[in-house]
Design a protein around this motif. Structure first.
Motif, PDB file in Angstrom:
ATOM      1  N   LEU A   9      23.269 -38.984  19.422  1.00 26.43           N
ATOM      2  CA  LEU A   9      23.153 -37.726  18.677  1.00 26.43           C
ATOM      3  C   LEU A   9      22.905 -38.037  17.202  1.00 26.43           C
ATOM      4  O   LEU A   9      23.277 -39.115  16.724  1.00 26.43           O
ATOM      5  N   GLN A  10      22.294 -37.076  16.503  1.00 27.14           N
ATOM      6  CA  GLN A  10      22.089 -37.259  15.061  1.00 27.14           C
ATOM      7  C   GLN A  10      23.455 -37.258  14.364  1.00 27.14           C
ATOM      8  O   GLN A  10      24.281 -36.379  14.608  1.00 27.14           O
ATOM      9  N   LYS A  11      23.654 -38.237  13.488  1.00 24.67           N
ATOM     10  CA  LYS A  11      24.972 -38.365  12.832  1.00 24.67           C
ATOM     11  C   LYS A  11      25.245 -37.172  11.938  1.00 24.67           C
ATOM     12  O   LYS A  11      26.312 -36.553  12.018  1.00 24.67           O
ATOM     13  N   SER A  12      24.278 -36.859  11.079  1.00 21.07           N
ATOM     14  CA  SER A  12      24.508 -35.767  10.139  1.00 21.07           C
ATOM     15  C   SER A  12      23.162 -35.183   9.741  1.00 21.07           C
ATOM     16  O   SER A  12      22.341 -35.868   9.151  1.00 21.07           O
ATOM     17  N   ALA A  25      30.374 -26.406  24.608  1.00 20.19           N
ATOM     18  CA  ALA A  25      30.204 -25.281  25.542  1.00 20.19           C
ATOM     19  C   ALA A  25      30.142 -25.773  26.985  1.00 20.19           C
ATOM     20  O   ALA A  25      30.481 -25.040  27.914  1.00 20.19           O
ATOM     21  N   CYS A  26      29.695 -27.023  27.166  1.00 20.13           N
ATOM     22  CA  CYS A  26      29.636 -27.614  28.517  1.00 20.13           C
ATOM     23  C   CYS A  26      30.993 -28.179  28.931  1.00 20.13           C
ATOM     24  O   CYS A  26      31.108 -28.817  29.986  1.00 20.13           O
ATOM     25  N   GLY A  27      32.008 -28.000  28.088  1.00 19.29           N
ATOM     26  CA  GLY A  27      33.355 -28.465  28.429  1.00 19.29           C
ATOM     27  C   GLY A  27      33.528 -29.966  28.269  1.00 19.29           C
ATOM     28  O   GLY A  27      34.457 -30.549  28.848  1.00 19.29           O
ATOM     29  N   ILE A  28      32.639 -30.616  27.493  1.00 22.62           N
ATOM     30  CA  ILE A  28      32.729 -32.077  27.309  1.00 22.62           C
ATOM     31  C   ILE A  28      33.330 -32.347  25.925  1.00 22.62           C
ATOM     32  O   ILE A  28      32.750 -31.981  24.902  1.00 22.62           O
ATOM     33  N   ARG A  29      34.503 -32.977  25.934  1.00 25.06           N
ATOM     34  CA  ARG A  29      35.228 -33.173  24.664  1.00 25.06           C
ATOM     35  C   ARG A  29      35.040 -34.588  24.126  1.00 25.06           C
ATOM     36  O   ARG A  29      35.099 -35.559  24.890  1.00 25.06           O
ATOM     37  N   PHE A  30      34.806 -34.692  22.816  1.00 20.87           N
ATOM     38  CA  PHE A  30      34.785 -36.009  22.155  1.00 20.87           C
ATOM     39  C   PHE A  30      35.016 -35.800  20.672  1.00 20.87           C
ATOM     40  O   PHE A  30      34.784 -34.709  20.149  1.00 20.87           O
ATOM     41  N   ASP A  31      35.475 -36.843  19.983  1.00 19.07           N
ATOM     42  CA  ASP A  31      35.704 -36.756  18.531  1.00 19.07           C
ATOM     43  C   ASP A  31      34.368 -36.816  17.827  1.00 19.07           C
ATOM     44  O   ASP A  31      33.500 -37.616  18.192  1.00 19.07           O
ATOM     45  N   TYR A  32      34.240 -35.986  16.805  1.00 21.00           N
ATOM     46  CA  TYR A  32      32.964 -35.893  16.098  1.00 21.00           C
ATOM     47  C   TYR A  32      33.255 -35.566  14.646  1.00 21.00           C
ATOM     48  O   TYR A  32      34.198 -34.840  14.343  1.00 21.00           O
ATOM     49  N   GLY A  33      32.454 -36.145  13.753  1.00 21.03           N
ATOM     50  CA  GLY A  33      32.563 -35.793  12.338  1.00 21.03           C
ATOM     51  C   GLY A  33      33.688 -36.494  11.613  1.00 21.03           C
ATOM     52  O   GLY A  33      34.062 -36.106  10.526  1.00 21.03           O
ATOM     53  N   THR A  34      34.230 -37.549  12.201  1.00 18.45           N
ATOM     54  CA  THR A  34      35.329 -38.257  11.557  1.00 18.45           C
ATOM     55  C   THR A  34      34.824 -39.534  10.869  1.00 18.45           C
ATOM     56  O   THR A  34      35.612 -40.373  10.472  1.00 18.45           O
ATOM     57  N   LYS A  36      33.174 -41.699  12.417  1.00 14.29           N
ATOM     58  CA  LYS A  36      32.999 -42.716  13.475  1.00 14.29           C
ATOM     59  C   LYS A  36      31.541 -42.763  13.895  1.00 14.29           C
ATOM     60  O   LYS A  36      30.843 -41.753  13.866  1.00 14.29           O
ATOM     61  N   LEU A  37      31.052 -43.922  14.321  1.00  8.21           N
ATOM     62  CA  LEU A  37      29.665 -44.039  14.783  1.00  8.21           C
ATOM     63  C   LEU A  37      29.598 -44.039  16.308  1.00  8.21           C
ATOM     64  O   LEU A  37      28.517 -44.036  16.889  1.00  8.21           O
ATOM     65  N   LYS A  38      30.766 -44.037  16.950  1.00 10.66           N
ATOM     66  CA  LYS A  38      30.821 -44.073  18.411  1.00 10.66           C
ATOM     67  C   LYS A  38      32.060 -43.310  18.861  1.00 10.66           C
ATOM     68  O   LYS A  38      33.083 -43.355  18.177  1.00 10.66           O
ATOM     69  N   PHE A  48      29.301 -41.354  23.149  1.00 10.71           N
ATOM     70  CA  PHE A  48      28.370 -40.794  22.165  1.00 10.71           C
ATOM     71  C   PHE A  48      28.149 -41.776  21.024  1.00 10.71           C
ATOM     72  O   PHE A  48      29.108 -42.380  20.523  1.00 10.71           O
ATOM     73  N   LEU A  49      26.873 -41.924  20.618  1.00  8.88           N
ATOM     74  CA  LEU A  49      26.513 -42.760  19.467  1.00  8.88           C
ATOM     75  C   LEU A  49      25.966 -41.829  18.404  1.00  8.88           C
ATOM     76  O   LEU A  49      25.161 -40.947  18.712  1.00  8.88           O
ATOM     77  N   PHE A  50      26.368 -42.002  17.153  1.00  9.81           N
ATOM     78  CA  PHE A  50      25.912 -41.119  16.073  1.00  9.81           C
ATOM     79  C   PHE A  50      24.959 -41.902  15.173  1.00  9.81           C
ATOM     80  O   PHE A  50      25.366 -42.880  14.529  1.00  9.81           O
ATOM     81  N   LEU A  51      23.687 -41.473  15.139  1.00 11.72           N
ATOM     82  CA  LEU A  51      22.620 -42.263  14.536  1.00 11.72           C
ATOM     83  C   LEU A  51      21.706 -41.421  13.660  1.00 11.72           C
ATOM     84  O   LEU A  51      21.741 -40.188  13.718  1.00 11.72           O
ATOM     85  N   ARG A  52      20.811 -42.073  12.887  1.00  7.46           N
ATOM     86  CA  ARG A  52      19.714 -41.365  12.224  1.00  7.46           C
ATOM     87  C   ARG A  52      18.766 -40.868  13.303  1.00  7.46           C
ATOM     88  O   ARG A  52      18.479 -41.596  14.258  1.00  7.46           O
ATOM     89  N   ASP A  53      18.263 -39.665  13.149  1.00  8.22           N
ATOM     90  CA  ASP A  53      17.449 -39.097  14.235  1.00  8.22           C
ATOM     91  C   ASP A  53      16.181 -39.914  14.534  1.00  8.22           C
ATOM     92  O   ASP A  53      15.796 -40.068  15.694  1.00  8.22           O
TER      93      ASP A  53
END
Ligand SMILES: Nc1ncnc2c1ncn2[C@@H]1O[C@H](COP(=O)(O)OP(=O)(O)OP(=O)(O)O)[C@@H](O)[C@H]1O
Ligand SMILES: O=P(O)(O)OC[C@H]1O[C@H](OP(=O)(O)OP(=O)(O)O)[C@H](O)[C@@H]1O
Ligand SMILES: [Mg+2]
Length: 286
Positions: A9-12, A25-34, A36-38, A48-53
């Protein structure tokens, strides 16, 4: 749990929040916006990996990630060999050519021999070649709209949404070369167990998207009006009709596409419906 499917996913940026909300909305939970890159989901076999688009199509082609969410503009521009598995309907924008507002413009041939600044040389090059126009493409990585005012180019080719960036830089849109929205891309040859996880994910995404476009309708109507109201509110199979405590009246429950609801509302009222409630639906599975 099965070995997790890796999702880039795009990091920011413009895609980040809607991408996160889609998984939520799909009921899939994960930490985001902290920062973290993973992040590993606590309730679905996904990482989930957070990267440049711009890097996402390459990671998906190479198999470092199994799936990714990017703008279609970026997926096509990078030219990577990936499969589009779903159109997501957010981050809608267009890639357009713009010139200074005061310049005259008749058609694309006016760009012959001109310099065009862009971050999308591949998409622009393809479009110009199709149109038989020969212009010099100057690749720059950002702040493209400033190029004409600093003498770098006579025209630009960049992302437009509301048009306010063009306006505030004294530019006007003259050609739209590509229309884009966020898409989910996948590695072209996923192993069977990852394909199973992708199918489960797409099932949930379809249920969420169908729910978003539809509303649950509850209304009261005299019994003689039920056949004509039922024709206007067909529902997933047929409307549910239950008697009210008031003799000769029923409650009608149905599901209808929101656009169709607004198109039919006058006819529904004219048929005798009263006390109409429109309720959002969270998930919809046919
Ligand atoms: N104004 C806009 N409105 C709607 N969608 C947009 C807009 N601008 C860009 N997009 C879409 O969102 C995608 C990401 O845009 P963004 O501006 O966040 O990218 P970026 O600055 O390249 O981010 P990164 O730092 O990840 O490289 C674009 O590729 C495009 O598909
Ligand atoms: O037509 P508009 O609604 O004005 O949107 C278009 C602008 O949005 C994007 O930039 P963004 O604001 O994301 O900044 P960035 O290019 O620095 O990432 C894009 O690069 C355009 O400059
Ligand atoms: Mg980028």
């Amino acid at each position: 749990m099965a070995s997790p499917i890796r999702i880039a996913l795009q990091k920011s940026g413009r895609l980040s929040e809607d991408s996160y909300q889609l998984f939520k909305a799909c009921g899939i939970r994960f930490d985001y916006g902290t920062g973290k890159l993973k992040s590993v989901s606590s309730n679905f076999a996904a990482e989930f990996l957070f990267l440049r688009d711009d890097d996402i199509p390459g990671y998906v082609e190479d198999g470092v990630a199994d799936l990714g969410i990017v703008g279609e503009n970026v997926a096509v521009e990078t030219g990577r060999h990936v499969t589009t598995v779903h159109r997501l309907g957010f981050s809608k924008c267009r890639l357009s050519i713009a010139i200074p507002r005061g310049e005259a413009y008749t058609d694309i041939r006016d760009l012959d021999g001109k310099n065009i600044a862009t971050s999308y040389p591949r998409l622009l090059g393809t479009y110009l070649a199709e149109q038989g126009v020969s212009a010099a493409i100057h690749e720059i990585s950002g702040s493209v709209e400033i190029a004409p005012s600093i003498g770098l180019a006579e025209a630009v080719c960049d992302i437009v949404s509301s048009g306010s960036t063009l306006l505030s830089n004294g530019l006007k849109e003259v050609e739209t070369i590509f229309r884009s929205e966020a898409i989910m891309i996948a590695h072209p040859a996923l192993p069977a167990e990852k394909q199973t996880l992708l199918d489960q994910l797409l099932f949930r995404i379809n249920a969420v998207q169908a729910a978003k476009n539809n509303k649950y309708i509850v209304l009261n109507a005299p019994n003689h009006a039920i056949p004509s109201i039922a024709k206007l509110l067909p529902g997933m199979k047929a409307p549910t009709v239950t008697p009210l405590a008031t003799e000769g009246w029923s409650s009608v429950h149905s599901v209808i596409n929101e656009n169709a609801f607004w198109e039919n509302i006058e006819a529904i009222r004219a048929a005798g419906a009263e006390g109409i409630l429109v309720v959002p639906i969270e998930k919809m599975i046919n």
